[in-house]
Design a protein around this motif. Structure first.
Motif, PDB file in Angstrom:
ATOM      1  N   VAL A  31       0.844  -1.203   0.000  1.00 22.99           N
ATOM      2  CA  VAL A  31       0.000   0.000   0.000  1.00 22.99           C
ATOM      3  C   VAL A  31       0.878   1.251   0.000  1.00 22.99           C
ATOM      4  O   VAL A  31       0.658   2.186  -0.778  1.00 22.99           O
ATOM      5  N   SER A  34       2.609   1.652  -3.429  1.00 29.00           N
ATOM      6  CA  SER A  34       1.687   2.152  -4.455  1.00 29.00           C
ATOM      7  C   SER A  34       1.326   3.604  -4.201  1.00 29.00           C
ATOM      8  O   SER A  34       1.161   4.393  -5.132  1.00 29.00           O
ATOM      9  N   ALA A  35       1.176   3.966  -2.925  1.00 25.80           N
ATOM     10  CA  ALA A  35       0.809   5.344  -2.603  1.00 25.80           C
ATOM     11  C   ALA A  35       1.906   6.305  -3.044  1.00 25.80           C
ATOM     12  O   ALA A  35       1.628   7.385  -3.568  1.00 25.80           O
ATOM     13  N   LEU A  38       1.723   7.132  -6.717  1.00 23.33           N
ATOM     14  CA  LEU A  38       0.578   7.878  -7.254  1.00 23.33           C
ATOM     15  C   LEU A  38       1.064   9.241  -7.742  1.00 23.33           C
ATOM     16  O   LEU A  38       1.762   9.942  -7.010  1.00 23.33           O
ATOM     17  N   PRO A  39       0.720   9.627  -8.989  1.00 24.42           N
ATOM     18  CA  PRO A  39       1.195  10.910  -9.499  1.00 24.42           C
ATOM     19  C   PRO A  39       0.523  12.068  -8.772  1.00 24.42           C
ATOM     20  O   PRO A  39      -0.668  12.013  -8.455  1.00 24.42           O
ATOM     21  N   VAL A  45      -3.032  21.816  -4.993  1.00 25.74           N
ATOM     22  CA  VAL A  45      -4.051  21.095  -4.259  1.00 25.74           C
ATOM     23  C   VAL A  45      -3.564  21.025  -2.817  1.00 25.74           C
ATOM     24  O   VAL A  45      -2.421  20.638  -2.576  1.00 25.74           O
ATOM     25  N   ALA A  46      -4.424  21.403  -1.884  1.00 23.69           N
ATOM     26  CA  ALA A  46      -3.992  21.432  -0.490  1.00 23.69           C
ATOM     27  C   ALA A  46      -3.587  20.031  -0.027  1.00 23.69           C
ATOM     28  O   ALA A  46      -2.559  19.845   0.607  1.00 23.69           O
ATOM     29  N   VAL A  47      -4.406  19.039  -0.356  1.00 19.24           N
ATOM     30  CA  VAL A  47      -4.115  17.662   0.033  1.00 19.24           C
ATOM     31  C   VAL A  47      -4.218  16.795  -1.204  1.00 19.24           C
ATOM     32  O   VAL A  47      -5.300  16.642  -1.762  1.00 19.24           O
ATOM     33  N   GLY A  48      -3.120  16.266  -1.658  1.00 13.94           N
ATOM     34  CA  GLY A  48      -3.100  15.479  -2.883  1.00 13.94           C
ATOM     35  C   GLY A  48      -3.711  14.104  -2.712  1.00 13.94           C
ATOM     36  O   GLY A  48      -4.055  13.706  -1.594  1.00 13.94           O
ATOM     37  N   PRO A  49      -3.847  13.351  -3.795  1.00 16.13           N
ATOM     38  CA  PRO A  49      -4.483  12.034  -3.727  1.00 16.13           C
ATOM     39  C   PRO A  49      -3.632  11.000  -3.001  1.00 16.13           C
ATOM     40  O   PRO A  49      -4.135   9.949  -2.642  1.00 16.13           O
ATOM     41  N   PHE A  51      -1.886  11.574  -0.136  1.00 16.80           N
ATOM     42  CA  PHE A  51      -1.665  11.852   1.276  1.00 16.80           C
ATOM     43  C   PHE A  51      -2.336  10.812   2.178  1.00 16.80           C
ATOM     44  O   PHE A  51      -1.694  10.190   3.024  1.00 16.80           O
ATOM     45  N   PHE A  52      -3.639  10.603   1.963  1.00 15.25           N
ATOM     46  CA  PHE A  52      -4.331   9.634   2.811  1.00 15.25           C
ATOM     47  C   PHE A  52      -3.820   8.216   2.626  1.00 15.25           C
ATOM     48  O   PHE A  52      -3.619   7.504   3.615  1.00 15.25           O
ATOM     49  N   PRO A  53      -3.595   7.778   1.360  1.00 16.97           N
ATOM     50  CA  PRO A  53      -3.003   6.444   1.197  1.00 16.97           C
ATOM     51  C   PRO A  53      -1.694   6.283   1.960  1.00 16.97           C
ATOM     52  O   PRO A  53      -1.451   5.235   2.568  1.00 16.97           O
ATOM     53  N   ILE A  56      -2.564   5.977   5.707  1.00 17.99           N
ATOM     54  CA  ILE A  56      -3.182   4.683   6.019  1.00 17.99           C
ATOM     55  C   ILE A  56      -2.163   3.555   5.862  1.00 17.99           C
ATOM     56  O   ILE A  56      -2.059   2.669   6.720  1.00 17.99           O
ATOM     57  N   LEU A  60      -0.920   1.251   8.865  1.00 17.55           N
ATOM     58  CA  LEU A  60      -1.114  -0.189   8.749  1.00 17.55           C
ATOM     59  C   LEU A  60       0.207  -0.926   8.942  1.00 17.55           C
ATOM     60  O   LEU A  60       0.254  -1.985   9.575  1.00 17.55           O
TER      61      LEU A  60
END
Lengths: 167, 528
Positions: A31, A34-35, A38-39, A45-49, A51-53, A56, A60
């Motif tokens: 995970v 892969s995170a 991510l491009p 963008v304040a929080v990119g795609p 960040f959460f991955p 998490i 984990l």
């Protein structure tokens, strides 16, 4: 049965939780990896795609490593007991056959149609789970599947595969 | 009395013949699902959701409320007669319910559970009617940062209060959060974790996840050990009614259970497992015959059942006013609201008053309907339990596959559901709680949205979470919730170390109170 497991038997730790811990560590590493790949989108963008991955995946990983420690260096008493009891009581072949039956079911659902496929599935599953009365199971299965098919398609408007039967 | 007139309007909307009919069908189907071993309200609602897609909102919500109450009551029935609690919240009921039915008072236990639930429903309705608009008013001023902190608190407390290991609970939660990431990222259009499958672009379907995790996982688990299982079904002897003594022993526990359940359910750390055990403990302390507890004390059924029902109405407070579900069942309800384009939150009471109030009314109608229907019909439901286990579980699988098929667009998704079922089997074997996974999956995207809103308002300044007093205190509570169980465990271990012989095999104490220990005994019994 639970009472028989005392300090002496806890040494015999089942391998299941450890294997699971290793799988979890590998999964969380994947995970995270892969995170990271991510491009990031162009523009602000304040929080990119990713960040959460990343959060998490990182969380984990830490948790999985903790779990690994709990299954090896400092075994969790309750978990060890439970895993040992489960290992004794589990009949893996039944699970494998049930899952295999369901996989075949998924594949033949469209060609055979819902009623026919389900009508066959039901007695097969019942047999796998210990029923000894195949005739009864077939009758119940066919009735159930036909009832569901007619009820869902004509009353509730849910589409189910018709198959070759002339409904 | 603005709320009262709104509530009356709500009842007027619900008390239509066709809507009542839907409620009736919901109750019947829900009880059916609840009586089936191993599956409860969560799976009941998930299985029914695809069916109500085409319905009009009020009717669908009334039906779902019926399903919910029906399956709760069905769950109590199996707890009392079969000693198999469908959900954590009915574990307390089994402790005295099953001994009662062995002693021939199963009918009375069923009656006190049903009437207690009704009493609790009535009291909790009053609480909900007056508390919810109040919370909604306060919540209007909440900032995204506060919402973020609130969701974190809800996720953490639910995870660390339920189950016996914080680590395993948090792993389950994180796996759920991961599943919530799958699909197109709403803000940036980035595709995440779809494994190259176009079917997953829209994310994994909640219904598929719930059915795979709970219904398939449970039946796989049962299948794995069916040969070793022996269950004891106790027939209901005599009528389903209580005698004078049982009435007089029941009514106080009903009231106390209701009063405990509602506020505990309404807190962000909601859920109904803790209030049911608190009620059980309280009744045991207050009883003049504490030695009867565990051997069929009716107070031990009346209190927890009332607390369970009232806690659910409490859970509706954060769900409706903040849009934050604090239990797995509430989470699936949130997704069902979204199907009907109802977005719970502080504005819901202003924008869609008719929907909210008819929902609240429908909860009550479902409660009443259940009392009128199921008490007389209980013997019929018990007949279901006489169906051979093998057929029952095959039937559950058939319905689970049907539910998944109706939301899946391709065979791939059906295979994914099977894989989720297998994962759930492994998790169950090694004592990972499944509820946090559902919550994580549904609340994860919400968490990300609030975080992004907060960040775009504050231009990426992370300190907003610690400078706003509200979000800071909520986050501190969350930290406390994670740290408390291990610290309590450590302190207890220190205290016990002096006189315990086997220091190598330290039994981990249950996380909340020592009184929860009966659930351990239950699990031990499960295994042997």
């Amino acid at each position: 049965m639970a009472g028989e497991h005392d300090a002496s038997t806890t040494a015999r730790t089942p391998w299941g939780p450890r294997a699971l811990a290793v799988v979890l560590v590998a999964f969380s590493a994947w995970v995270l990896y892969s995170a990271l790949r991510l491009p990031e989108p162009g523009g602000y963008v304040a929080v990119g795609p990713s960040f959460f991955p990343l959060v998490i995946g990182g969380g984990l990983l830490v948790l999985s490593l903790t779990f690994l420690v709990q299954t090896t260096v400092r075994p969790d008493w309750y978990l060890t007991q439970k895993a040992a009891a489960e290992a004794e009581a589990t009949h893996w072949l039944t699970v494998a056959l049930v899952v295999a039956a369901l996989m075949v079911y998924v594949l033949v659902l469209e060609p055979l149609g819902y009623a026919l496929a389900t009508g066959v599935l039901f007695p097969v599953l019942s047999r796998l789970m210990g029923s000894k009365q195949p005739v009864r199971d077939i009758v119940v299965g066919m009735t159930l599947s036909t009832g569901i098919y007619l009820g869902f398609t004509s009353l509730l408007g849910v589409r189910l595969p018709a198959g070759p039967l002339p409904w | 009395m603005d709320q009262l007139s709104s509530l009356v309007n709500g009842f007027a909307a619900v008390l239509q013949p066709e809507i009542l009919l839907l409620g009736f069908i919901g109750c019947v189907l829900g009880t059916f699902v609840g009586v089936l071993p191993g599956i409860g309200p969560l799976v009941g609602i998930a299985l029914l959701l695809p069916v109500v897609y085409n319905f009009e909102a009020t009717g669908a919500l009334v039906m779902l409320a019926g399903v919910y109450y029906g399956s709760m009551y069905g769950g109590s029935t199996t707890s009392i007669l079969l000693n198999t609690p469908g959900e954590a919240s009915s574990v307390a009921t089994t402790l005295d319910g099953f001994p009662m039915s062995r002693a021939g008072r199963g009918g009375a236990a069923l009656a006190t559970a049903a009437i207690g639930s009704f009493v609790a429903g009535t009291i909790a309705l009053c609480g909900l009617v007056f508390l919810a608009p109040l919370v909604a008013q306060i919540a209007v001023n909440f900032q995204p940062a506060d919402y973020f902190a609130l969701v974190v608190l809800a996720l953490i407390t639910v995870t660390s209060l339920v189950g016996r290991s914080v680590v395993r609970g948090l792993i389950s939660l994180s796996l759920g959060l991961f599943v919530g990431l799958i699909g197109l990222d709403g803000q940036t259009g980035q595709v995440r974790f779809t494994f190259g499958l176009p079917e997953l672009y829209g994310g994994l379907d909640v219904i598929l996840f719930v059915i795979g995790l709970f219904a398939l996982g449970e039946t796989f688990y049962v299948a794995s050990r069916l040969r070793y299982n022996t269950e004891e079904l106790v027939a209901v002897r005599g009528g389903v009614w209580m005698n004078r003594e049982e009435w007089s022993r029941s009514w106080k526990p009903w009231l106390r259970g209701s009063v405990i359940g509602f506020p505990m359910g309404a807190m962000p750390a909601g859920g109904s497992e803790v209030p049911t055990f608190l009620s059980y403990t309280l009744e045991k302390r207050l009883s003049r015959h504490p030695e009867q507890f565990g051997h069929g004390a009716i107070e031990g059924v009346a209190g927890p059942e009332a607390a369970n029902n009232s806690a659910f109405s409490g859970v509706m407070v954060p769900l409706l006013t903040l849009g934050i579900p604090t239990s797995a069942t509430a989470a699936i309800l949130l997704s069902s609201f979204q199907i009907f384009n109802i977005q719970p939150g502080p504005l819901l009471f202003e924008q869609h008053p008719e929907v909210v109030w008819s929902l609240i009314a429908s909860l009550y109608v479902g409660n009443v309907m259940l009392l009128l229907l199921n008490l007389p019909l209980v013997k019929l439901w018990v007949k279901l339990l006489e169906i051979p286990r093998s057929l029952l579980h095959s039937g559950i699988i058939v319905f689970a596959m049907l539910g998944i098929y109706s939301v899946a667009n391709s065979e791939v998704e059906l295979f994914i559901a099977l894989a989720i079922g297998l994962a759930a089997l492994v998790m169950r074997r090694y004592d990972f709680p499944l509820g946090p996974a559902i919550l994580g999956m549904i609340l994860g995207p919400l968490l990300e949205t609030y975080f992004r809103r907060a960040m775009s308002v504050e231009l990426g300044d992370l300190t907003v979470f610690v400078t706003r007093p509200l979000s800071l205190s909520l986050l501190l509570l969350a930290v406390l919730a994670v740290l408390t169980p291990p610290i309590v465990g450590l302190v207890r271990r220190r205290k016990n170390a002096g006189y315990r012989q086997q220091s190598s095999a330290e039994p981990r104490e249950p996380v909340t109170t020592t009184e929860i220990a009966p659930s351990v005994q239950r699990r031990e019994r499960d295994r042997s």
